[in-house]
Design a protein around this motif. Structure first.
Motif, PDB file in Angstrom:
ATOM      1  N   THR A 154       0.813  -1.220   0.000  1.00 22.92           N
ATOM      2  CA  THR A 154       0.000   0.000   0.000  1.00 22.92           C
ATOM      3  C   THR A 154       0.846   1.270   0.000  1.00 22.92           C
ATOM      4  O   THR A 154       0.334   2.345   0.268  1.00 22.92           O
ATOM      5  N   ARG A 155       2.116   1.154  -0.340  1.00 26.94           N
ATOM      6  CA  ARG A 155       3.008   2.306  -0.276  1.00 26.94           C
ATOM      7  C   ARG A 155       3.372   2.810  -1.673  1.00 26.94           C
ATOM      8  O   ARG A 155       2.802   2.383  -2.672  1.00 26.94           O
ATOM      9  N   ASN A 156       4.375   3.667  -1.757  1.00 28.18           N
ATOM     10  CA  ASN A 156       4.786   4.273  -3.014  1.00 28.18           C
ATOM     11  C   ASN A 156       6.226   4.747  -2.886  1.00 28.18           C
ATOM     12  O   ASN A 156       6.883   4.463  -1.874  1.00 28.18           O
ATOM     13  N   HIS A 157       6.727   5.469  -3.883  1.00 26.50           N
ATOM     14  CA  HIS A 157       8.141   5.855  -3.888  1.00 26.50           C
ATOM     15  C   HIS A 157       8.531   6.694  -2.674  1.00 26.50           C
ATOM     16  O   HIS A 157       9.675   6.660  -2.217  1.00 26.50           O
ATOM     17  N   LYS A 158       7.566   7.438  -2.116  1.00 29.93           N
ATOM     18  CA  LYS A 158       7.869   8.309  -0.977  1.00 29.93           C
ATOM     19  C   LYS A 158       8.293   7.530   0.256  1.00 29.93           C
ATOM     20  O   LYS A 158       8.928   8.084   1.160  1.00 29.93           O
ATOM     21  N   ASP A 159       7.968   6.243   0.284  1.00 30.71           N
ATOM     22  CA  ASP A 159       8.315   5.406   1.428  1.00 30.71           C
ATOM     23  C   ASP A 159       9.823   5.368   1.668  1.00 30.71           C
ATOM     24  O   ASP A 159      10.266   5.145   2.794  1.00 30.71           O
ATOM     25  N   PHE A 160      10.614   5.588   0.616  1.00 31.73           N
ATOM     26  CA  PHE A 160      12.066   5.486   0.737  1.00 31.73           C
ATOM     27  C   PHE A 160      12.761   6.823   0.999  1.00 31.73           C
ATOM     28  O   PHE A 160      13.988   6.858   1.159  1.00 31.73           O
ATOM     29  N   GLU A 161      12.011   7.904   1.055  1.00 30.82           N
ATOM     30  CA  GLU A 161      12.673   9.199   1.239  1.00 30.82           C
ATOM     31  C   GLU A 161      13.410   9.326   2.576  1.00 30.82           C
ATOM     32  O   GLU A 161      14.520   9.857   2.614  1.00 30.82           O
ATOM     33  N   PRO A 162      12.855   8.819   3.697  1.00 29.66           N
ATOM     34  CA  PRO A 162      13.641   8.877   4.940  1.00 29.66           C
ATOM     35  C   PRO A 162      14.947   8.082   4.848  1.00 29.66           C
ATOM     36  O   PRO A 162      15.985   8.527   5.346  1.00 29.66           O
ATOM     37  N   MET A 163      14.907   6.923   4.212  1.00 30.08           N
ATOM     38  CA  MET A 163      16.120   6.120   4.038  1.00 30.08           C
ATOM     39  C   MET A 163      17.137   6.837   3.168  1.00 30.08           C
ATOM     40  O   MET A 163      18.329   6.916   3.515  1.00 30.08           O
ATOM     41  N   ILE A 164      16.679   7.369   2.041  1.00 32.20           N
ATOM     42  CA  ILE A 164      17.591   8.037   1.109  1.00 32.20           C
ATOM     43  C   ILE A 164      18.250   9.239   1.779  1.00 32.20           C
ATOM     44  O   ILE A 164      19.447   9.494   1.603  1.00 32.20           O
ATOM     45  N   ALA A 165      17.470   9.973   2.587  1.00 35.80           N
ATOM     46  CA  ALA A 165      18.030  11.130   3.296  1.00 35.80           C
ATOM     47  C   ALA A 165      19.101  10.713   4.295  1.00 35.80           C
ATOM     48  O   ALA A 165      20.001  11.494   4.620  1.00 35.80           O
ATOM     49  N   ALA A 166      19.019   9.476   4.803  1.00 36.99           N
ATOM     50  CA  ALA A 166      19.953   9.014   5.830  1.00 36.99           C
ATOM     51  C   ALA A 166      21.196   8.333   5.250  1.00 36.99           C
ATOM     52  O   ALA A 166      22.161   8.103   5.981  1.00 36.99           O
ATOM     53  N   LEU A 167      21.184   8.009   3.953  1.00 33.44           N
ATOM     54  CA  LEU A 167      22.297   7.283   3.337  1.00 33.44           C
ATOM     55  C   LEU A 167      23.225   8.235   2.583  1.00 33.44           C
ATOM     56  O   LEU A 167      22.852   9.379   2.285  1.00 33.44           O
ATOM     57  N   PRO A 168      24.447   7.790   2.284  1.00 34.87           N
ATOM     58  CA  PRO A 168      25.390   8.641   1.538  1.00 34.87           C
ATOM     59  C   PRO A 168      24.799   9.135   0.222  1.00 34.87           C
ATOM     60  O   PRO A 168      24.129   8.378  -0.487  1.00 34.87           O
ATOM     61  N   GLY A 169      25.069  10.396  -0.113  1.00 37.03           N
ATOM     62  CA  GLY A 169      24.441  11.028  -1.265  1.00 37.03           C
ATOM     63  C   GLY A 169      25.089  10.727  -2.593  1.00 37.03           C
ATOM     64  O   GLY A 169      24.611  11.203  -3.630  1.00 37.03           O
ATOM     65  N   HIS A 170      26.156   9.918  -2.603  1.00 36.76           N
ATOM     66  CA  HIS A 170      26.822   9.676  -3.890  1.00 36.76           C
ATOM     67  C   HIS A 170      26.232   8.508  -4.662  1.00 36.76           C
ATOM     68  O   HIS A 170      26.637   8.248  -5.794  1.00 36.76           O
TER      69      HIS A 170
ATOM     70  N   GLY B  32      20.327   1.102  13.106  1.00 29.31           N
ATOM     71  CA  GLY B  32      20.828  -0.229  12.773  1.00 29.31           C
ATOM     72  C   GLY B  32      20.641  -0.576  11.309  1.00 29.31           C
ATOM     73  O   GLY B  32      21.522  -1.188  10.684  1.00 29.31           O
ATOM     74  N   ALA B  33      19.502  -0.191  10.746  1.00 37.58           N
ATOM     75  CA  ALA B  33      19.252  -0.448   9.327  1.00 37.58           C
ATOM     76  C   ALA B  33      20.183   0.387   8.457  1.00 37.58           C
ATOM     77  O   ALA B  33      20.757  -0.111   7.476  1.00 37.58           O
ATOM     78  N   VAL B  34      20.352   1.654   8.809  1.00 37.55           N
ATOM     79  CA  VAL B  34      21.219   2.545   8.030  1.00 37.55           C
ATOM     80  C   VAL B  34      22.652   2.011   8.010  1.00 37.55           C
ATOM     81  O   VAL B  34      23.298   1.935   6.954  1.00 37.55           O
ATOM     82  N   SER B  35      23.154   1.630   9.175  1.00 38.44           N
ATOM     83  CA  SER B  35      24.528   1.123   9.261  1.00 38.44           C
ATOM     84  C   SER B  35      24.709  -0.126   8.399  1.00 38.44           C
ATOM     85  O   SER B  35      25.693  -0.256   7.657  1.00 38.44           O
ATOM     86  N   ALA B  36      23.749  -1.047   8.477  1.00 35.66           N
ATOM     87  CA  ALA B  36      23.849  -2.289   7.704  1.00 35.66           C
ATOM     88  C   ALA B  36      23.773  -2.022   6.205  1.00 35.66           C
ATOM     89  O   ALA B  36      24.513  -2.624   5.410  1.00 35.66           O
ATOM     90  N   ILE B  37      22.880  -1.113   5.792  1.00 34.23           N
ATOM     91  CA  ILE B  37      22.735  -0.803   4.359  1.00 34.23           C
ATOM     92  C   ILE B  37      23.965  -0.082   3.834  1.00 34.23           C
ATOM     93  O   ILE B  37      24.429  -0.353   2.720  1.00 34.23           O
ATOM     94  N   ILE B  38      24.529   0.828   4.618  1.00 35.32           N
ATOM     95  CA  ILE B  38      25.760   1.522   4.202  1.00 35.32           C
ATOM     96  C   ILE B  38      26.874   0.515   3.947  1.00 35.32           C
ATOM     97  O   ILE B  38      27.567   0.560   2.921  1.00 35.32           O
ATOM     98  N   ASP B  39      27.070  -0.410   4.869  1.00 37.82           N
ATOM     99  CA  ASP B  39      28.119  -1.425   4.706  1.00 37.82           C
ATOM    100  C   ASP B  39      27.852  -2.285   3.482  1.00 37.82           C
ATOM    101  O   ASP B  39      28.776  -2.602   2.713  1.00 37.82           O
TER     102      ASP B  39
END
Length: 291
Positions: free
Chosen positions: A39-55, A275-282
């Motif tokens: 029931t979600r959409n592309h906006k669901d990932f905006e908090p994650m994208i904001a928290a991950l490296p921008g490159h 915890g999710a951010v750290s794991a995804i970055i690695d």
């Protein structure tokens, strides 16, 4: 803060206009395709994208029937096999030869199908709170509200509705973030009416989900197709969709998999949790090094 992005549109094989939003530099060494839940959409990932490296280059999609993608006049087309085909068309249009996938819930099932159909294009997969065994309790809970919520009277009402449905999964979410959650889940029409950002007919697909030995066998076989693809499993500690037992078994069966458990969160982690951010970055750093 909501990251800036670039609109992408493409046309499905059966003629639907579909939408995605790209974030980050087009020249990035690694492109990440982000696939949302039922029931979600592309906006669901905006908090994650904001928290991950921008490159990195992130492409977050609206699958058919959600967000800015067209509703399908044939509700039977609301199924992961069709969604996976649509994603292949998107990658073809953009000329992307290789991509990492982050799939939340239903998006994870789409990721499994994509890896089976186009293994050479998939650099790695993050499965967010989903696996080959989908717990009956979670399916029943989602079926209880998908496409059935009462109309809201405005944004404050929408935030309250989201909190009522999702509060048990996010017991520590600060009060002010429920409005952000609502704005990722609802949209405002030109008339000022606030409505859910999906076609209610998407809920019909839930009636075809029959958790059981046969379904589990088929999904475990599909999961086996990931063995040559690096995998990160993210699980909400209190998830009613992905059990701890299934998550541990996924990691045991996969030769290159890690499990990150997000404490005090249910289905599904927002992916901006530390915890999710750290794991995804690695995980993305590993994929980038191989790119």
């Amino acid at each position: 803060m909501t990251p800036a992005g670039e609109d992408i549109t493409w046309t499905s094989a059966d003629g639907l206009s579909l939408y995605a939003k790209a974030y980050g530099p087009a020249a990035s060494k690694l492109t990440v395709l982000c696939l949302h839940g039922l029931t979600r959409n592309h906006k669901d990932f905006e908090p994650m994208i904001a928290a991950l490296p921008g490159h990195y280059r992130f492409i977050a999609v609206d699958v058919r029937g959600r967000g800015r993608s067209a509703f399908d006049p044939e509700p039977n087309n609301y199924n992961p096999a069709i969604y996976a085909r649509d994603m292949g068309a998107l990658l073809d249009k953009l000329g992307i030869a290789r991509v990492a996938l982050i799939g939340t819930s239903m998006g994870g099932l789409i990721s499994l199908l994509m890896t089976r159909r186009m293994p050479k294009r998939i650099a790695g997969v993050v499965l967010n709170d989903v696996g080959p065994v989908v717990e009956k309790a979670g399916i029943a809970r989602i079926a209880g509200y998908a496409g059935k919520l009462r109309p809201v009277t405005g944004w404050a009402s929408a935030a309250e509705a989201v909190k009522t449905i999702q509060g048990a999964a996010f017991p520590e979410l600060p009060e002010e973030r429920w409005m952000d959650f609502a704005r990722r889940t609802y949209r405002e029409l030109p008339t000022g009416e606030v409505v859910l950002d999906y076609d209610p007919n998407i809920a019909r697909s839930l009636g075809k989900v029959k958790p059981g030995a046969l379904t589990n066998f088929a999904l475990w076989r599909m999961f086996g197709g990931l063995k040559k693809t690096p995998l990160l499993v993210v699980r909400g500690e209190t998830s009613d969709i992905l059990s701890e037992k299934t998550a541990l078994e996924m990691v045991r069966r996969h030769p290159d998999a890690k499990l990150a458990t997000v404490p005090r969160v249910g289905h599904a982690p927002i992916l901006d949790e530390p915890g999710a951010v750290s794991a995804i970055i690695d995980f993305l750093a590993r994929l980038e090094a191989k790119a």
